[in-house]
Design a protein around this motif. Sequence first.
Motif, PDB file in Angstrom:
ATOM      1  N   ALA A 179       0.823  -1.211   0.000  1.00 49.90           N
ATOM      2  CA  ALA A 179       0.000   0.000   0.000  1.00 49.90           C
ATOM      3  C   ALA A 179       0.856   1.259   0.000  1.00 49.90           C
ATOM      4  CB  ALA A 179      -0.937   0.009   1.207  1.00 49.90           C
ATOM      5  N   GLU A 180       2.103   1.134   0.470  1.00 49.31           N
ATOM      6  CA  GLU A 180       3.037   2.255   0.477  1.00 49.31           C
ATOM      7  C   GLU A 180       3.898   2.294  -0.783  1.00 49.31           C
ATOM      8  OE1 GLU A 180       3.044   4.646   2.602  1.00 49.31           O
ATOM      9  OE2 GLU A 180       1.499   3.729   3.867  1.00 49.31           O
ATOM     10  N   GLY A 181       3.615   1.371  -1.728  1.00 47.37           N
ATOM     11  CA  GLY A 181       4.336   1.374  -2.998  1.00 47.37           C
ATOM     12  C   GLY A 181       5.577   0.517  -3.035  1.00 47.37           C
ATOM     13  N   TYR A 182       5.776  -0.345  -2.018  1.00 41.23           N
ATOM     14  CA  TYR A 182       6.956  -1.217  -1.990  1.00 41.23           C
ATOM     15  C   TYR A 182       6.554  -2.644  -2.343  1.00 41.23           C
ATOM     16  CZ  TYR A 182       9.571   2.510   0.265  1.00 41.23           C
ATOM     17  OH  TYR A 182      10.195   3.689   0.534  1.00 41.23           O
ATOM     18  N   LYS A 183       7.308  -3.256  -3.243  1.00 38.62           N
ATOM     19  CA  LYS A 183       7.066  -4.640  -3.623  1.00 38.62           C
ATOM     20  C   LYS A 183       7.900  -5.550  -2.734  1.00 38.62           C
ATOM     21  CE  LYS A 183       5.201  -7.780  -6.270  1.00 38.62           C
ATOM     22  NZ  LYS A 183       3.753  -7.975  -6.323  1.00 38.62           N
ATOM     23  N   GLY A 184       7.284  -6.547  -2.128  1.00 37.30           N
ATOM     24  CA  GLY A 184       8.011  -7.478  -1.274  1.00 37.30           C
ATOM     25  C   GLY A 184       7.368  -8.841  -1.286  1.00 37.30           C
ATOM     26  N   TRP A 185       8.046  -9.802  -0.688  1.00 34.04           N
ATOM     27  CA  TRP A 185       7.499 -11.155  -0.634  1.00 34.04           C
ATOM     28  C   TRP A 185       7.909 -11.804   0.679  1.00 34.04           C
ATOM     29  CZ3 TRP A 185      11.269  -9.376  -3.782  1.00 34.04           C
ATOM     30  CH2 TRP A 185      12.541  -9.921  -3.630  1.00 34.04           C
ATOM     31  N   ASP A 460      -6.935   9.936  -7.844  1.00 39.95           N
ATOM     32  CA  ASP A 460      -6.517   8.558  -8.062  1.00 39.95           C
ATOM     33  C   ASP A 460      -7.180   8.024  -9.331  1.00 39.95           C
ATOM     34  OD1 ASP A 460      -6.906   5.463  -7.606  1.00 39.95           O
ATOM     35  OD2 ASP A 460      -5.274   6.082  -6.298  1.00 39.95           O
ATOM     36  N   LEU A 461      -6.410   7.309 -10.153  1.00 39.99           N
ATOM     37  CA  LEU A 461      -6.959   6.787 -11.407  1.00 39.99           C
ATOM     38  C   LEU A 461      -8.165   5.888 -11.163  1.00 39.99           C
ATOM     39  CD1 LEU A 461      -6.850   6.418 -14.479  1.00 39.99           C
ATOM     40  CD2 LEU A 461      -5.205   4.561 -14.122  1.00 39.99           C
ATOM     41  N   ALA A 462      -8.114   5.088 -10.103  1.00 38.60           N
ATOM     42  CA  ALA A 462      -9.242   4.202  -9.808  1.00 38.60           C
ATOM     43  C   ALA A 462     -10.515   5.006  -9.541  1.00 38.60           C
ATOM     44  CB  ALA A 462      -8.910   3.318  -8.608  1.00 38.60           C
ATOM     45  N   ASP A 463     -10.373   6.156  -8.871  1.00 38.77           N
ATOM     46  CA  ASP A 463     -11.539   7.009  -8.616  1.00 38.77           C
ATOM     47  C   ASP A 463     -12.057   7.626  -9.908  1.00 38.77           C
ATOM     48  OD1 ASP A 463     -11.404   6.465  -5.898  1.00 38.77           O
ATOM     49  OD2 ASP A 463     -10.134   8.196  -5.470  1.00 38.77           O
ATOM     50  N   LEU A 464     -11.135   8.009 -10.805  1.00 43.54           N
ATOM     51  CA  LEU A 464     -11.550   8.542 -12.103  1.00 43.54           C
ATOM     52  C   LEU A 464     -12.341   7.508 -12.900  1.00 43.54           C
ATOM     53  CD1 LEU A 464      -8.505  10.593 -13.466  1.00 43.54           C
ATOM     54  CD2 LEU A 464     -10.866  11.360 -13.335  1.00 43.54           C
ATOM     55  N   ILE A 465     -11.854   6.276 -12.895  1.00 42.90           N
ATOM     56  CA  ILE A 465     -12.544   5.191 -13.603  1.00 42.90           C
ATOM     57  C   ILE A 465     -13.943   4.999 -13.020  1.00 42.90           C
ATOM     58  CG2 ILE A 465     -12.504   2.702 -14.068  1.00 42.90           C
ATOM     59  CD1 ILE A 465     -10.383   4.090 -15.642  1.00 42.90           C
ATOM     60  N   GLY A 717       4.966   8.762 -17.253  1.00 42.01           N
ATOM     61  CA  GLY A 717       5.408   7.501 -16.663  1.00 42.01           C
ATOM     62  C   GLY A 717       5.863   7.688 -15.243  1.00 42.01           C
ATOM     63  N   GLY A 718       6.913   6.969 -14.853  1.00 42.77           N
ATOM     64  CA  GLY A 718       7.391   7.037 -13.479  1.00 42.77           C
ATOM     65  C   GLY A 718       6.329   6.576 -12.511  1.00 42.77           C
ATOM     66  N   GLY A 719       6.162   7.313 -11.420  1.00 45.20           N
ATOM     67  CA  GLY A 719       5.164   6.954 -10.425  1.00 45.20           C
ATOM     68  C   GLY A 719       3.741   7.081 -10.913  1.00 45.20           C
ATOM     69  N   SER A 720       3.526   7.775 -12.055  1.00 43.83           N
ATOM     70  CA  SER A 720       2.172   7.939 -12.598  1.00 43.83           C
ATOM     71  C   SER A 720       1.698   6.712 -13.365  1.00 43.83           C
ATOM     72  CB  SER A 720       2.122   9.159 -13.528  1.00 43.83           C
ATOM     73  OG  SER A 720       2.465  10.334 -12.857  1.00 43.83           O
ATOM     74  N   ALA A 721       2.637   5.871 -13.842  1.00 44.59           N
ATOM     75  CA  ALA A 721       2.281   4.756 -14.722  1.00 44.59           C
ATOM     76  C   ALA A 721       1.343   3.776 -14.016  1.00 44.59           C
ATOM     77  CB  ALA A 721       3.544   4.039 -15.197  1.00 44.59           C
ATOM     78  N   ARG A 722       0.113   3.697 -14.504  1.00 51.70           N
ATOM     79  CA  ARG A 722      -0.880   2.858 -13.831  1.00 51.70           C
ATOM     80  C   ARG A 722      -1.970   2.434 -14.794  1.00 51.70           C
ATOM     81  NH1 ARG A 722      -4.339   4.514  -8.425  1.00 51.70           N
ATOM     82  NH2 ARG A 722      -5.239   2.473  -8.020  1.00 51.70           N
ATOM     83  N   SER A 734       5.172   1.947  -8.992  1.00 52.40           N
ATOM     84  CA  SER A 734       6.331   2.102  -8.123  1.00 52.40           C
ATOM     85  C   SER A 734       6.027   3.006  -6.939  1.00 52.40           C
ATOM     86  CB  SER A 734       7.513   2.672  -8.919  1.00 52.40           C
ATOM     87  OG  SER A 734       7.182   3.937  -9.459  1.00 52.40           O
ATOM     88  N   GLU A 735       4.934   3.753  -7.004  1.00 49.33           N
ATOM     89  CA  GLU A 735       4.528   4.593  -5.880  1.00 49.33           C
ATOM     90  C   GLU A 735       3.050   4.935  -6.027  1.00 49.33           C
ATOM     91  OE1 GLU A 735       5.476   9.017  -6.401  1.00 49.33           O
ATOM     92  OE2 GLU A 735       7.149   8.047  -7.443  1.00 49.33           O
ATOM     93  N   LYS A 736       2.473   5.448  -4.949  1.00 51.82           N
ATOM     94  CA  LYS A 736       1.097   5.921  -5.001  1.00 51.82           C
ATOM     95  C   LYS A 736       1.117   7.381  -5.439  1.00 51.82           C
ATOM     96  CE  LYS A 736      -1.756   4.802  -1.749  1.00 51.82           C
ATOM     97  NZ  LYS A 736      -2.372   4.659  -0.411  1.00 51.82           N
ATOM     98  N   ARG A 737       0.468   7.683  -6.564  1.00 60.06           N
ATOM     99  CA  ARG A 737       0.501   9.050  -7.060  1.00 60.06           C
ATOM    100  C   ARG A 737      -0.867   9.430  -7.624  1.00 60.06           C
ATOM    101  NH1 ARG A 737       5.032  10.849 -11.324  1.00 60.06           N
ATOM    102  NH2 ARG A 737       6.339  10.504  -9.488  1.00 60.06           N
ATOM    103  N   LEU A 738      -1.348  10.590  -7.212  1.00 56.71           N
ATOM    104  CA  LEU A 738      -2.566  11.147  -7.791  1.00 56.71           C
ATOM    105  C   LEU A 738      -2.189  11.809  -9.110  1.00 56.71           C
ATOM    106  CD1 LEU A 738      -4.169  12.768  -4.614  1.00 56.71           C
ATOM    107  CD2 LEU A 738      -4.449  10.444  -5.497  1.00 56.71           C
ATOM    108  N   ILE A 739      -3.071  11.693 -10.107  1.00 55.88           N
ATOM    109  CA  ILE A 739      -2.750  12.189 -11.448  1.00 55.88           C
ATOM    110  C   ILE A 739      -3.699  13.297 -11.861  1.00 55.88           C
ATOM    111  CG2 ILE A 739      -1.727  10.002 -12.153  1.00 55.88           C
ATOM    112  CD1 ILE A 739      -4.347   9.401 -13.652  1.00 55.88           C
ATOM    113  N   SER A 740      -3.325  13.992 -12.904  1.00 55.59           N
ATOM    114  CA  SER A 740      -4.108  15.119 -13.404  1.00 55.59           C
ATOM    115  C   SER A 740      -5.145  14.695 -14.435  1.00 55.59           C
ATOM    116  CB  SER A 740      -3.158  16.149 -14.031  1.00 55.59           C
ATOM    117  OG  SER A 740      -3.829  17.002 -14.914  1.00 55.59           O
ATOM    118  N   ASN A 741      -4.829  13.680 -15.230  1.00 59.96           N
ATOM    119  CA  ASN A 741      -5.740  13.261 -16.296  1.00 59.96           C
ATOM    120  C   ASN A 741      -5.471  11.819 -16.676  1.00 59.96           C
ATOM    121  OD1 ASN A 741      -3.883  13.453 -18.986  1.00 59.96           O
ATOM    122  ND2 ASN A 741      -3.342  15.080 -17.546  1.00 59.96           N
ATOM    123  N   GLY A 742      -6.425  11.200 -17.299  1.00 58.13           N
ATOM    124  CA  GLY A 742      -6.293   9.814 -17.709  1.00 58.13           C
ATOM    125  C   GLY A 742      -6.932   9.583 -19.069  1.00 58.13           C
TER     126      GLY A 742
END
Length: 750
Positions: A179-185, A460-465, A717-722, A734-742
């Motif tokens: 949830a904090e943008g870190y991939k682990g196992w 958040d892109l999910a909210d936009l969708i 791209g970067g943290g926006s890529a979703r 790679s991180e949680k980022r709010l975006i301007s447009n989708g």
Amino acid sequence: MKILKKFRKILCTILFTLVVLLSLSVPISAEFFQANLVDFVKSERIITIPIFAPAEKIEITAGNDTVLAAAGSGELSLEPGKKYIISQNKIELSTEEQTAVENQTSTEFPTVPVVLNPGWGIQIMASSTEEKAAAYKKEAAAEIEAELRIIEEDQLFKVIAGLYPERAQAEKLQKEIEAEGYKGWPREIEIKGKEQQTAPDKVETESKEQAESETESSENNSSDSKGLILYNQDGKKLREAYVFEIKGEFKANSKEMRGSYQFGPLANSVLFSYKTDIEELTAHLLQNYFSPAAPMDALKAQAVVYRTTILYQLETQGAKLEKLGYIDFSSLSPLFKEAAAAAADEVLIKDNEFFYNHDFSLRKINKPKTGTVALAQAEYSYQEIINYYYERSNIANLNDLIDSEEKFSARITQGLHLKEIRQMSWSGPRVITIIDYDLNNESLKLKPVLAQSTVPGREDLADLIKEHQALAGVNGGYFHYSGRPLGLLYINGELVSEPLYNRSSILIDQENNISFAQVDWQGELLVNNLDFKVKLDGVNKEVKAEEIILFNYFYGPRMPALDNQHYDIVVRDDKILGVESEAGVQTAIPPDGFVIRFPTQRTDIRNRIFELKNKEITLNYNFTPDLSEKNIIHAVGGGPRLLEAGELKITGQEEGFQNDILNGRAPRTAVALTGDNHLLLLTIDGRQNNFSVGMTLAEVAQTLKDLGAVDAVNLDGGGSARMVIRGFTMNNPSEKRLISNGVIVDERDN
């Protein structure tokens, strides 16, 4: 009908999830990267070469320029002619030496071994260097509440979060970390360490040097791992660290050494080793077996052979290569470095495998073929020399070799499919997620959307969708941190943000036909029947000195507050209503008009307000290409261009992009058209070395071309890529980022 439609969407979501979970993997197309070779690539491709067998302790005799260093502390110059000892354990001294040490005044107190019970933690990173692991740990600690520790395993420094007796507890932490943008196992771990005993009273040190050494020792001591200890010849502990680096001229266990080497822990012993990479090791092998007078093509041919052989060693042994201690690593001639670089990354392959699987002679590091030099002297090129001895092989570049596997494919709805492709490359693992949209399906449409329906705004892109009840979508164009789009955004025939630097954009016409073009713009206001024209400098953005900016309803109901350097002209129903100049006023923006903010220097306009009032006004957006002529109703800017007419064409310099976009591997989002009229919306995860390293722009372009694309444009791209489908985030940002447009795909209105 609404209830049925809602039920159908819920059912589709459930079925979509099941299809994704039950989809079968497609076999990989190549088998270059196997087992240890994958781990080697993921761990930054650093090769460890033991100089001699691991020992319980290693004795150093310092030379005139011997320097020892460890992460987190400065360099320590060792005294010439003096002996030092590196060990994981407390060293044993003779009776006389022990008595002398006990009589010294010191703040050193004995340590008690501590062994924690085996448990479960989350591994979030692995590096070949302690410094990088420590830096990553420090950065992650700001966002991850769980305890972080570094452990050393298999010559790698691994950052572990948490330590729990049960796997389920670790898996709960895994979700929090993601949830904090870190991939682990989750993984099982056993942590060993030392606990410093508490002294009853602090004893003043005898000297400043002693105090500094003890402070550094305390700072470098860690309960995460036993690590190494540096002692002087009297048995006094000077420093402690996971790894020590030594450089200069010295003796190690009586062996004369020169150069830079490393001491690291291995089980209960100390490993004395040389750290290198495949290109430098190739050059060292050339120097070991060839005369400096050897022809360049002979060296280049053998460099390709040695590089291929080294890969077999790495695949079978891992990154710690044995039986190479005979090589002199103290110096490397530029001649052999040049030869290795001239054939850099080239290896031998056959049938989608490395050639050592077909020719067993390449599984050992051997002397060069007897005729290699003679053939080069006879003016054979290095390719011809290789073909002479290894005629069944092909020369390939490591950077072009990719193992690719389609992990799953799922139908979102008719005409819309999802697939995930996982690749292993020489640069690292890559995860690619693709929405395949059949443009021949007339029940779907593509359009850009604006976060919070205002400028500036972020969401958040999910909210936009969800807000647009869309089926799927990806992030759109670039934006300022405030949320204002940086580049063209054109929605329902209205300009939200003007083009920037003539950058590439996605154009969508009334019939949902999609094309790509570099778009330029010039805005102007014309007052009908009067010789009056005003050039615009932008739309819905911060007003800079001497600029004239237009604000429309996309900015919101009101303008930013006026200052003493500007005034506003209000236009409604294509007529000028008047002017507002009072500082602090937030001029209302008519929903059926716009407001133009002028600098006070433009008195030529302000002085004519009374003459202009109620006059009809024409707003011209002069686009190149002409969007009106093409019936374009939506457009979103991105860039640079990646493909045109089936060929790679990366227009980054032409479109004014900075190096942070153009260079290196990063998470990416791109849009492409295929030859059979499909639109590909693609994301590549990145900045997660053990999961996906991202791609360069050229790699994205080649990947899209391999998928059948003929035209393509890069997006933010970067943290926006979703990518989001039916509320599910399908990639691993790679991180949680709010975006301007989708950019979203939705069902057409009936």
